[in-house]
Motif scaffolding. Structure first.
Motif, short mmCIF file in Angstrom:
data_model
loop_
_atom_site.label_atom_id
_atom_site.label_comp_id
_atom_site.label_asym_id
_atom_site.label_seq_id
_atom_site.Cartn_x
_atom_site.Cartn_y
_atom_site.Cartn_z
N ILE A 17 106.89 97.03 132.10
CA ILE A 17 107.73 97.51 133.19
C ILE A 17 107.03 98.73 133.76
O ILE A 17 106.61 99.61 133.00
CB ILE A 17 109.13 97.91 132.71
CG1 ILE A 17 109.85 96.72 132.07
CG2 ILE A 17 109.97 98.47 133.86
CD1 ILE A 17 111.13 97.11 131.33
N VAL A 18 106.89 98.81 135.08
CA VAL A 18 106.18 99.94 135.69
C VAL A 18 107.11 100.74 136.58
O VAL A 18 108.06 100.22 137.17
CB VAL A 18 104.96 99.48 136.51
CG1 VAL A 18 103.99 98.69 135.64
CG2 VAL A 18 105.37 98.66 137.73
N ASN A 19 106.82 102.04 136.65
CA ASN A 19 107.48 102.93 137.60
C ASN A 19 106.69 102.84 138.91
O ASN A 19 105.53 103.25 138.97
CB ASN A 19 107.47 104.35 137.06
CG ASN A 19 108.22 105.33 137.96
OD1 ASN A 19 108.49 105.05 139.13
ND2 ASN A 19 108.52 106.51 137.42
N ILE A 20 107.28 102.30 139.97
CA ILE A 20 106.53 102.06 141.19
C ILE A 20 106.02 103.35 141.83
O ILE A 20 105.06 103.32 142.60
CB ILE A 20 107.36 101.27 142.22
CG1 ILE A 20 108.58 102.07 142.69
CG2 ILE A 20 107.77 99.92 141.65
CD1 ILE A 20 109.33 101.39 143.82
N GLN A 21 106.61 104.48 141.49
CA GLN A 21 106.15 105.75 142.04
C GLN A 21 104.80 106.18 141.44
O GLN A 21 104.16 107.09 141.96
CB GLN A 21 107.19 106.85 141.81
CG GLN A 21 108.46 106.62 142.61
CD GLN A 21 109.46 107.74 142.42
OE1 GLN A 21 109.81 108.08 141.29
NE2 GLN A 21 109.92 108.31 143.50
#
Length: 268
Positions: free
Chosen positions: A227-231
């Motif tokens: 899961i990635v933090n799009i920021q």
């Protein structure tokens, strides 16, 4: 050109732009041919010849603010054997020392040619969407807030107000994690590893699926184990993402188009 050389030119395009916005134009200029054609965002920026382009870049370096680029999406749109065209889009964001916040989208096209087996730039074109970056007449840099700048400010305010997540570590410690500081989360058997902006890795005593339930809309599951933090995504390229710490996150080929669309929609 083969796929390896194509990817080299994609990476070089990104590197040239990164260094340019760090106020170092020499990297980009070092790859230019003597008869380079530069087409920029300003009306007068249709310039041919390395010396004229160097003069223009030098003038710009004295007035632009230090910036970083993020969320780059670069693709090869043409490969004719000895020449290759790379196009892309990315966000330009001011650094804190600029004294004000700005985030805007840019698009680019670089025409590369291998001369004596060395990559050289024949043509560069960089522009902004119409109405995106507002410039006062007579100015050389943005100094009014456009749509993307407003979005950037709204996101900064949201970041400050984002909730903290309570996570028990496998070592018995309890962590109070600010969501905005999470780069990405990786599944580890029945637990998960949480990779933080400061380089810390928290080994959480929580399943990957349960941790996902705690996250807000700035997180996207791009792989069954990530899961990635799009920021904190800096580059989107075929079947992988690059995070702000340099980590390359795989994206399954079957999911790539959907993931890319989702990340671009949420960011832009």
């Amino acid at each position: 050109m083969n796929k390896k050389k194509e990817q080299e030119l994609v990476c070089l395009t990104e590197q040239c732009l990164k260094r340019y916005w760090e106020k170092d134009c020499e990297v980009m200029l070092s790859y230019c041919t003597d008869d380079i054609l530069w087409t920029g965002a300003e009306q007068k920026e249709y310039i041919m010849g390395i010396e004229a382009v160097r003069k223009n870049f030098t003038e710009l370096m004295s007035v632009i603010q230090p910036c970083i680029i993020s969320n780059g999406e670069f693709i090869v749109v043409q490969n004719t054997g000895n020449a290759c065209t790379v196009s892309g889009r990315y966000l330009v964001e001011t650094l804190p020392e600029a004294g004000y916040f700005l985030q805007a989208e840019q698009r680019c096209t670089f025409v590369w040619e291998r001369i004596n087996d060395e990559p050289r730039i024949r043509h560069m074109h960089v522009s902004n969407p119409i109405g995106e970056m507002k410039i006062v007449e007579g100015s050389r840099f943005v100094n009014e807030m456009g749509r993307m700048a407003k979005k950037y400010m709204d996101e900064k305010i949201h970041t400050i107000n984002r909730k903290k997540i309570v996570v028990e570590g496998i070592n018995g410690k309890v962590f109070f994690i600010n969501e905005s500081q999470i780069l990405y989360v990786e599944a580890k058997l029945r637990n998960c590893d949480i990779f933080m902006q400061n380089g810390e890795v928290i080994h959480g005593k929580m399943s990957f699926a349960d941790f996902e339930k705690n996250l807000d809309e700035y997180f996207v599951k791009v792989h069954r184990s990530y899961i990635v933090n799009i920021q904190h995504v800096t580059v989107i390229r075929f079947c992988e993402l690059v995070m702000s710490n340099g980590k390359v996150i795989p994206v399954p080929q079957k999911k790539y188009a959907k993931v890319r669309e989702e990340l671009m929609k949420r960011h832009i």
